[in-house]
Scaffold this motif. Sequence first.
Motif, short mmCIF file in Angstrom:
data_model
loop_
_atom_site.label_atom_id
_atom_site.label_comp_id
_atom_site.label_asym_id
_atom_site.label_seq_id
_atom_site.Cartn_x
_atom_site.Cartn_y
_atom_site.Cartn_z
N ARG A 8 13.42 18.03 6.97
CA ARG A 8 14.20 17.22 7.91
C ARG A 8 14.09 17.74 9.35
O ARG A 8 14.12 16.97 10.30
CB ARG A 8 15.68 17.18 7.49
N ASN A 9 13.99 19.05 9.49
CA ASN A 9 13.87 19.65 10.82
C ASN A 9 12.42 19.68 11.32
O ASN A 9 12.13 20.29 12.34
CB ASN A 9 14.44 21.07 10.83
N GLU A 10 11.54 19.05 10.56
CA GLU A 10 10.12 18.94 10.89
C GLU A 10 9.43 20.30 11.01
O GLU A 10 8.47 20.46 11.76
CB GLU A 10 9.92 18.10 12.15
N GLU A 11 9.95 21.28 10.26
CA GLU A 11 9.29 22.58 10.19
C GLU A 11 8.18 22.54 9.13
O GLU A 11 7.30 23.38 9.13
CB GLU A 11 10.30 23.68 9.89
N VAL A 12 8.28 21.57 8.24
CA VAL A 12 7.23 21.27 7.28
C VAL A 12 6.82 19.83 7.54
O VAL A 12 7.65 18.92 7.49
CB VAL A 12 7.71 21.42 5.81
N ILE B 136 0.87 -1.18 0.00
CA ILE B 136 0.00 0.00 0.00
C ILE B 136 0.91 1.23 0.00
O ILE B 136 1.73 1.41 0.90
CB ILE B 136 -0.93 0.02 1.23
N VAL B 137 0.77 2.06 -1.03
CA VAL B 137 1.62 3.24 -1.19
C VAL B 137 0.74 4.48 -1.13
O VAL B 137 -0.18 4.62 -1.94
CB VAL B 137 2.38 3.20 -2.54
N GLU B 138 1.03 5.34 -0.18
CA GLU B 138 0.30 6.60 -0.08
C GLU B 138 1.23 7.74 -0.53
O GLU B 138 2.40 7.76 -0.16
CB GLU B 138 -0.15 6.87 1.35
N THR B 139 0.68 8.66 -1.28
CA THR B 139 1.42 9.82 -1.72
C THR B 139 0.82 11.06 -1.08
O THR B 139 -0.37 11.32 -1.23
CB THR B 139 1.39 9.96 -3.26
N ASP C 239 -4.48 15.02 5.60
CA ASP C 239 -5.22 15.90 4.68
C ASP C 239 -4.45 16.19 3.40
O ASP C 239 -5.02 16.66 2.42
CB ASP C 239 -5.56 17.22 5.37
N ASP C 240 -3.13 15.93 3.41
CA ASP C 240 -2.28 16.18 2.24
C ASP C 240 -2.25 14.98 1.29
O ASP C 240 -1.51 14.99 0.30
CB ASP C 240 -0.85 16.50 2.69
N LEU C 241 -3.03 13.95 1.59
CA LEU C 241 -3.07 12.75 0.75
C LEU C 241 -3.62 13.07 -0.63
O LEU C 241 -4.67 13.70 -0.77
CB LEU C 241 -3.95 11.68 1.40
N ILE C 242 -2.87 12.66 -1.68
CA ILE C 242 -3.36 12.90 -3.04
C ILE C 242 -3.56 11.59 -3.81
O ILE C 242 -4.22 11.60 -4.84
CB ILE C 242 -2.43 13.83 -3.84
N ASP C 243 -2.99 10.47 -3.31
CA ASP C 243 -3.12 9.22 -4.06
C ASP C 243 -2.82 8.04 -3.15
O ASP C 243 -1.99 8.12 -2.26
CB ASP C 243 -2.15 9.22 -5.25
N THR C 244 -3.51 6.92 -3.41
CA THR C 244 -3.23 5.65 -2.75
C THR C 244 -3.24 4.56 -3.81
O THR C 244 -4.16 4.51 -4.63
CB THR C 244 -4.29 5.32 -1.67
N LYS C 245 -2.20 3.74 -3.81
CA LYS C 245 -2.10 2.63 -4.77
C LYS C 245 -1.95 1.33 -4.02
O LYS C 245 -1.35 1.27 -2.95
CB LYS C 245 -0.89 2.83 -5.70
#
Length: 65
Positions: free
Chosen positions: A43-47, A16-19, A52-58
């Motif tokens: 990397r610094n977890e500032e982003v 299962i791949v989530e993008t 809610d940012d899910l755009i695709d699941t395969k």
Amino acid sequence: MIKSDKKVEKVFQIEIVETLSNLVEISAENEQEALLKAQELYRNEEVVLYPDDLIDTKFNIFKYG
């Protein structure tokens, strides 16, 4: 002769791949600097990407035996 209605089940591995995707605005002198800044923020977890940012699941059959 004995008849059997039993079905033989196999084992499947399903990948299962989530993008997730999010656009971030970065001020920089060039594309490479912008990319490096974005990678550092991530990397610094500032982003942080959220569900809610899910755009695709395969779903892929990876291996079966």
